[in-house]
Scaffold this active site. Structure first.
Site, short mmCIF file in Angstrom:
data_model
loop_
_atom_site.label_atom_id
_atom_site.label_comp_id
_atom_site.label_asym_id
_atom_site.label_seq_id
_atom_site.Cartn_x
_atom_site.Cartn_y
_atom_site.Cartn_z
N GLY A 330 -3.64 -31.41 -16.34
CA GLY A 330 -3.59 -31.16 -17.77
C GLY A 330 -4.63 -30.13 -18.18
N SER A 331 -5.19 -30.30 -19.37
CA SER A 331 -6.12 -29.31 -19.92
C SER A 331 -7.47 -29.27 -19.22
CB SER A 331 -6.33 -29.57 -21.42
OG SER A 331 -5.12 -29.31 -22.12
N THR A 332 -7.77 -30.23 -18.34
CA THR A 332 -9.01 -30.14 -17.57
C THR A 332 -8.97 -28.94 -16.62
OG1 THR A 332 -8.21 -31.62 -15.81
CG2 THR A 332 -9.38 -32.64 -17.66
N PHE A 333 -7.78 -28.36 -16.45
CA PHE A 333 -7.60 -27.19 -15.59
C PHE A 333 -8.06 -25.90 -16.28
CE2 PHE A 333 -4.56 -24.51 -12.94
CZ PHE A 333 -5.14 -24.83 -11.72
N LYS A 334 -8.16 -25.94 -17.61
CA LYS A 334 -8.43 -24.72 -18.38
C LYS A 334 -9.78 -24.07 -18.10
CE LYS A 334 -5.20 -26.01 -22.04
NZ LYS A 334 -5.03 -26.56 -23.41
#
Length: 631
Positions: A330-334
Site C-alpha cells: 500500500g502507501s508505505t511503498f511511497k
C-alpha cells in the site's frame, strides 16, 4: 585245480582292498584333522585380535547419554527456553517376562493413555532391549507415591528423572523461538547429511521451527556414553565406564521480550505482524505474528485435538506472518518510490504536479483516495498526505524496469537472510518475473497500465513484513543495510566463552544524503501534520513514519466502505516508522490483517511500541494487567 587256486586267492584280494580302504580313510581323517588344525590356527592365532574384538563388542554395549539442551535467553537475560527435571515411568524390556501384562498392570496403578502405549511401541522398535524406555512422562508426586507402594509387583519397571524442554512465557515470541518435538524420518536424514548421526543416538527431540531449529546443532550438545556389560541374552550386568555428555551451548537473543510481549498484547485478537529492528546492527528487537501458539504443546508430542485446533483454525496461528506472509505494501511503498525518483533523477523535491483526484491512462481512470484531489503536490506533500495521483504519474514516468531495479537494492522480493528458516521471498514485480510466473504467452506480456498501480504499492506487489521493516531500517540508517538476526551471541557451555554474532553489513547504498533527508523530513511530517498525526499526538520524541492501506480485492471502480465488505475482504492496515528521527534506535513495520486504514489500526500499535522502547511507558491496558499481577 584252477578253480581251487582262484578260491585261495580271493581272500587275499579282499584283504588288499580292505587295507586300501583303511589307508584311504586314514588319509581322509588325517587330512580332515589337518584342515581342522589349520582352521583352528587361523582362528586362534591369525585372526585372534579380530575375534577378540568381536567377542568384546558382544559383551560390551555402548548406551548413549542424551545431553542437556542449551538455554535461550533474551537480550536482558530473561529465560525463553530452558530444561527442567521431571519423573518418568520407565520399563526395561529385557527385565520383564510379560511386557503386555506389565503394561496392563501399570495401567491399573497409573493412568497410561493409548497415546502413551503407541509412543512406547515406537520407541521399543527403535531401541535395544536392555535400555529403559518411558511409558509415562511427567508423573505427579501422587503418581510417584502410588507406584512406589506397588513397586514390588513390577520387576523391570522404575521411576527415573529426565530433562524436559519448557518455554516459561508460553505463547510469547513462539514464532521466533520455535519449539522442539520428536525426531521423524526427515529429521534423521538431515542429521545424517550433517554427519551428526552418532551424536544423536538416544536423542528423541529436535528443533522444528524458529531459533530451536536454525541453531539446532549449537543447542543440542554432545552425547555421552556408558559402557554396559551384557550377557548372552542381552541383559545388562554392570556398568564398566561412563563418558559424560556435554551440555548444548546457550543462546542470547537480540530480542527484547518485554517489548515483544507488549506488542503482542496491543494487537489484541487481531491477526497481523510486527517486526522491529535496531537499524545500526540489524538486531531484531521484536518479531510478532498473531495469533500465536503455545510451544509447550509440542514438546512431548502434541495431542491430536490440540493439533486439529491449531491446524484448522481460520486465523492460522501456526503461520509466521512476519516471515511468510506476503502482502501489498500500500502507501508505505511511497517513501521508497520517492527516494527512487530522486536517485534516478525523475523528480526533484520541489517539482510539483496538479492533482485533480485521478490519473487517466489508456482509457482507464486511476482514482486518488481524495475526491477532487490534493491540488498542487510536491514530493513532501505527496508523502505527508499520501497522494496517489503523484505516484501514478511517477510510476508511469519511471517505468517498471527502473522501479524493480531500485526496489531490489532495498531487499524487496528476496530473502532478508534472517537466521530463521523458511523465509518467503515475496513478489517484486517486473517483466522478467511475469514471464517466470505465468505459462501462457498472452499472460507473460507486461502491460504499461500494470505499472501504474505498482507506484502506490498495489498491483502485483507482495512483500513480507520483515522486508518492509528492513527497507525502513535502511532509510533510517542512511543507506547502510545490516542482515537481520535474532541471536546476539553464543555461550560455550564448557568454557563460558561468548562468541558474538557481529553485525553483518549486506550492502551500502550510494544514496545522496540530501535525498535521504528529504524523505526523512516528509516521514516526520506524516506524524506531525499528516496521516499519522492523531496516533503520535503528544509523543515525547520525534518519529518518522508512513501509513498504508492495502486492498485485498478489487472494488472495480466502486466506493470502499468497510461495513459493506466481509471482514476477510477488508483492507489491510500498514505502518512503517523509525524513531527518534534524528538518531534512530528502532525501525519497524506493522501489519494488521483486514484492519482497514493504517492510521487507525496500525499506527497506534507502533506508537505504543515506541513509547515503551524509548520512554519505558507501558500502554494503559498492559500497565493495569502488570499491576494486577503484582497485587
Amino acid at each position: 585245480m584252477a578253480l581251487a587256486q582262484a578260491s585261495l586267492n580271493a581272500p587275499d584280494r579282499e584283504l588288499e582292498r580292505f587295507r586300501f580302504r583303511v589307508a584311504l580313510a586314514g588319509v581322509a581323517v588325517v587330512a580332515a584333522f589337518a584342515l581342522l588344525l589349520a582352521r583352528f590356527f587361523h582362528l586362534q592365532v591369525v585372526q585372534h585380535e579380530y575375534y577378540t574384538t568381536r567377542a568384546e563388542d558382544n559383551r560390551i554395549s555402548l548406551v548413549p547419554i542424551v545431553p542437556s539442551r542449551g538455554v535461550i535467553v533474551d537480550r536482558r537475560g530473561t529465560v525463553l527456553a530452558r530444561n527442567y527435571s521431571a519423573y518418568t515411568l520407565e520399563i526395561t524390556p529385557s527385565k520383564v517376562d510379560d511386557l503386555e501384562a506389565t503394561i496392563e498392570g501399570l495401567g491399573r496403578v497409573i493412568d497410561v493413555q493409548p497415546k502413551d502405549r503407541k509412543r512406547f511401541r515406537k520407541l521399543l522398535e527403535e531401541s535395544k532391549t536392555f535400555e529403559s524406555l518411558p511409558i509415562r512422562t511427567r508423573l505427579s508426586e501422587e503418581e510417584v507415591a502410588r507406584f512406589a507402594a506397588n513397586r514390588y509387583l513390577f520387576p523391570g519397571v522404575e521411576v527415573k528423572a529426565r530433562l524436559f524442554r519448557h518455554y516459561p512465557l508460553g505463547p510469547v515470541a513462539s514464532h521466533a523461538i520455535g519449539y522442539i518435538s520428536r525426531i521423524n524420518k526427515r529429521d534423521l536424514e538431515m542429521i545424517d547429511d550433517n554427519g551428526q548421526t552418532a551424536n544423536y543416538k538416544g536423542s528423541e527431540h529436535i528443533g522444528k521451527t524458529g531459533i530451536e531449529q536454525s541453531y539446532e546443532f549449537d543447542l543440542h550438545g554432545e552425547a555421552g556414553y556408558e559402557q554396559v556389560e551384557i550377557d548372552a541374552g542381552g541383559r545388562a550386568i554392570r556398568s564398566l565406564a561412563r563418558t559424560p555428555p556435554v551440555q548444548g551451548n546457550n543462546l542470547t537473543l537480540t530480542l527484547d521480550v518485554k517489548l515483544q510481549e507488549i506488542a503482542e498484547k496491543v494487537f489484541g485478537d487481531r491477526r497481523g505482524a510486527l517486526v522491529a529492528i535496531e537499524p545500526s546492527t540489524g538486531g531484531i528487537l521484536a518479531l510478532v505474528s498473531t495469533p500465536t501458539f503455545d510451544p509447550n504443546l509440542f514438546v512431548d508430542g502434541i495431542r491430536s485435538d490440540d493439533w486439529d485446533a491449531l491446524n484448522n483454525s481460520p486465523d492460522k496461528p501456526m503461520l509466521n506472518r512476519a516471515l511468510n506472509g506476503a502482502y501489498p505494501p500500500g502507501s508505505t511503498f511511497k517513501p521508497f518510490m520517492a527516494l527512487a525518483a530522486l536517485e534516478t533523477g525523475k523528480r526533484t523535491p520541489g517539482q510539483a504536479i496538479s492533482d485533480p483526484g485521478y490519473f487517466n491512462f489508456g482509457g482507464h481512470q486511476f482514482r486518488d483516495d481524495k475526491k477532487g484531489g490534493h491540488g498542487s503536490v510536491d514530493m513532501h506533500k505527496s508523502i505527508v498526505h499520501s497522494c496517489d495521483t503523484y505516484y501514478y504519474t511517477l510510476a508511469n514516468d519511471m517505468g517498471i524496469d527502473s522501479i524493480a531495479r531500485f526496489m531490489a537494492t532495498l531487499g524487496f522480493g528476496q530473502e532478508t537472510g534472517i537466521d530463521l528458516e523458511g523465509e518467503s521471498e515475496g513478489v517484486l514485480p517486473s517483466p522478467e518475473w511475469k514471464k517466470r510466473r505465468f505459462k501462457r504467452p498472452e499472460q507473460q506480456k507486461w502491460f504499461a497500465g500494470e505499472t501504474i498501480s505498482i507506484g502506490i504499492g498495489q498491483g502485483y506487489n507482495a512483500y513480507t513484513p520483515i522486508q518492509l521493516a528492513l527497507a525502513t531500517a535502511v532509510v533510517a540508517n542512511n543507506g547502510i543495510m545490516f542482515r537481520p538476526h535474532l541471536v546476539k551471541y553464543i555461550t560455550d557451555s564448557r568454557t563460558g566463552e561468548k562468541t558474538m554474532i557481529e553485525p553483518e553489513p549486506l550492502r551500502v547504498l550510494p544514496w545522496k544524503q540530501s535525498h535521504v533527508e528529504t524523505i526523512k523530513r516528509a516521514m516526520v511530517g506524516v506524524n506531525t501534520h499528516g496521516t499519522g498525526t492523531r496516533a503520535f499526538a503528544g509523543a515525547g520524541y520525534v518519529a518518522a513514519g508512513k501509513t498504508g492501506t492495502a486492498q485485498v480485492f478489487s472494488l472495480k471502480g466502486g466506493d470502499y466502505k468497510a461495513s459493506r465488505v466481509k471482514k476477510e475482504l477488508r483492507d489491510h492496515a500498514l505502518y512503517i516508522a523509525f524513531a527518534p528521527a534524528d538518531k534512530p534506535q528502532i525501525a519497524l513495520a506493522v501489519l494488521v490483517e483486514n484492519g482497514g486504514f493504517g492510521a487507525q489500526s496500525a499506527a497506534p500499535i507502533a506508537r505504543m511500541v515506541f513509547d515503551y522502547y524509548l520512554l519505558g511507558k507501558l500502554p494503559k491496558g498492559v500497565a493495569e494487567e502488570d499491576e494486577a499481577e503484582e497485587d
